[in-house]
Design an enzyme around this catalytic site. Structure first.
Site, PDB file in Angstrom:
ATOM      1  CG  HIS A  11      34.497  25.811  26.385  1.00 36.56           C
ATOM      2  ND1 HIS A  11      33.244  26.183  26.808  1.00 36.56           N
ATOM      3  CD2 HIS A  11      34.372  25.467  25.081  1.00 36.56           C
ATOM      4  CE1 HIS A  11      32.392  26.049  25.824  1.00 36.56           C
ATOM      5  NE2 HIS A  11      33.052  25.618  24.755  1.00 36.56           N
ATOM      6  NE  ARG A  12      31.728  28.909  24.428  1.00 33.90           N
ATOM      7  CZ  ARG A  12      30.429  28.757  24.600  1.00 33.90           C
ATOM      8  NH1 ARG A  12      29.728  29.695  25.224  1.00 33.90           N
ATOM      9  NH2 ARG A  12      29.798  27.701  24.144  1.00 33.90           N
ATOM     10  CD  GLU A  38      36.410  26.560  22.188  1.00 30.22           C
ATOM     11  OE1 GLU A  38      35.591  26.254  21.308  1.00 30.22           O
ATOM     12  OE2 GLU A  38      36.153  27.401  23.087  1.00 30.22           O
ATOM     13  CG  ASP A  40      33.471  29.677  20.082  1.00 31.55           C
ATOM     14  OD1 ASP A  40      33.360  28.473  19.800  1.00 31.55           O
ATOM     15  OD2 ASP A  40      33.429  30.115  21.257  1.00 31.55           O
ATOM     16  CG  HIS A  53      29.462  30.326  21.390  1.00 26.92           C
ATOM     17  ND1 HIS A  53      28.101  30.116  21.274  1.00 26.92           N
ATOM     18  CD2 HIS A  53      30.036  29.095  21.371  1.00 26.92           C
ATOM     19  CE1 HIS A  53      27.869  28.821  21.199  1.00 26.92           C
ATOM     20  NE2 HIS A  53      29.022  28.182  21.252  1.00 26.92           N
ATOM     21  CD  GLU A 113      32.952  25.334  18.150  1.00 30.74           C
ATOM     22  OE1 GLU A 113      31.791  25.079  17.757  1.00 30.74           O
ATOM     23  OE2 GLU A 113      33.275  25.367  19.353  1.00 30.74           O
ATOM     24  CE  LYS A 115      29.771  28.342  17.386  1.00 29.63           C
ATOM     25  NZ  LYS A 115      29.422  27.150  18.188  1.00 29.63           N
ATOM     26  CG  ASP A 233      32.743  26.443  30.576  1.00 27.42           C
ATOM     27  OD1 ASP A 233      33.232  26.633  29.454  1.00 27.42           O
ATOM     28  OD2 ASP A 233      31.560  26.072  30.751  1.00 27.42           O
TER      29      ASP A 233
END
Length: 247
Positions: A11-12, A38, A40, A53, A113, A115, A233
């Site tokens: 995640h990120r 992943e 954003d 993000h 993702e 945003k 994370d």
């Protein structure tokens, strides 16, 4: 399914210890054993997809203001890593194209993702899909968002695109909903994920990738239920736990 089939999505990037959504975090995620990263995206003032993000640069850089009000060259002058430690002070906000150029030669898959909840970012989907095609990453990319209208638009633009809506509250009929918007899977908040939901989605040919699970206890439960992936994370911790459980 089994433990081996559950993928690990960073995640990120490896964002617990490295500055989120930077090349530092993505490269560490690869070292940590992640199967995918992943990230954003927002659009800069000059309509370039950039990886960050928040709608503003305030939290994760030394600047302030909305991402949409900065050009890419202006965003590049900001430090996107100093808040995680002095050694990361030279980390930049990457463009989506920079990430694609790097990830293309790795074994990693990609979850993007969009945003675009607060600002609709006209043309975002078309610009993003053109870049994905340019780097031949369509088969390795999943498009996700809390803006489900955006996912519908992606499917209209490219029916081969794999989409999965993000959501934080239970959906009354998740199978029917996913199929109604052309999604091939769902990305629910991990605390609303149940074993029954996993079984129901799999029975109907849909995938499930809960977010954002960092607790080893909940990771183990989700691995046991056979989710398709966990979004975390802590990719190193997830990889270590998956390895132990496979023995």
């Amino acid at each position: 399914m089994g433990f081996l089939a559950t993928k690990i999505i960073a995640h990120r990037g490896a964002s617990s210890k490295y500055p989120e959504n930077t090349m530092f975090a993505y490269k560490q995620a690869l070292k940590d054993g992640a199967d995918a990263i992943e990230l954003d995206i927002h659009l800069s003032r000059d309509k370039i997809p950039v990886v960050i993000h928040d709608e503003t640069v305030d939290r994760t850089t030394d600047g302030y203001g909305f991402v949409k009000d900065y050009s890419v060259s202006e965003l590049k002058k900001l430090s996107a890593g100093h808040w995680k430690g002095w050694k990361f002070r030279k980390a930049e906000i990457p463009t989506l194209e920079e990430v694609l150029a790097w990830i293309q030669s790795t074994p990693l898959d990609l979850v993007i993702e969009l945003k675009n909840n607060l600002f609709p970012y006209k043309g975002m989907e078309e610009i993003m899909l053109d870049l994905i095609d340019k780097y031949r990453m369509m088969e390795r990319t999943i498009f996700s968002s809390f803006n489900h209208d955006s996912l519908l638009k992606i499917k209209r633009l490219n029916h081969n695109a794999e989409t999965a809506p993000l959501y934080s509250k239970p959906i009354p009929d998740p199978v029917r909903y996913a199929k109604s918007i052309g999604a091939s899977g769902l990305h629910p908040y991990y605390r609303i994920t149940t074993e029954q939901l996993v079984r129901t989605l799999h029975k109907n040919g849909l995938k499930i990738r809960p977010y954002t699970v960092n607790s080893p206890h909940f990771m183990a439960i989700l691995f046991r239920w056979g989710v398709d992936a966990v979004i975390t994370d802590e990719p190193a911790q997830a990889a270590k736990l998956r390895k132990i459980k496979m023995k």
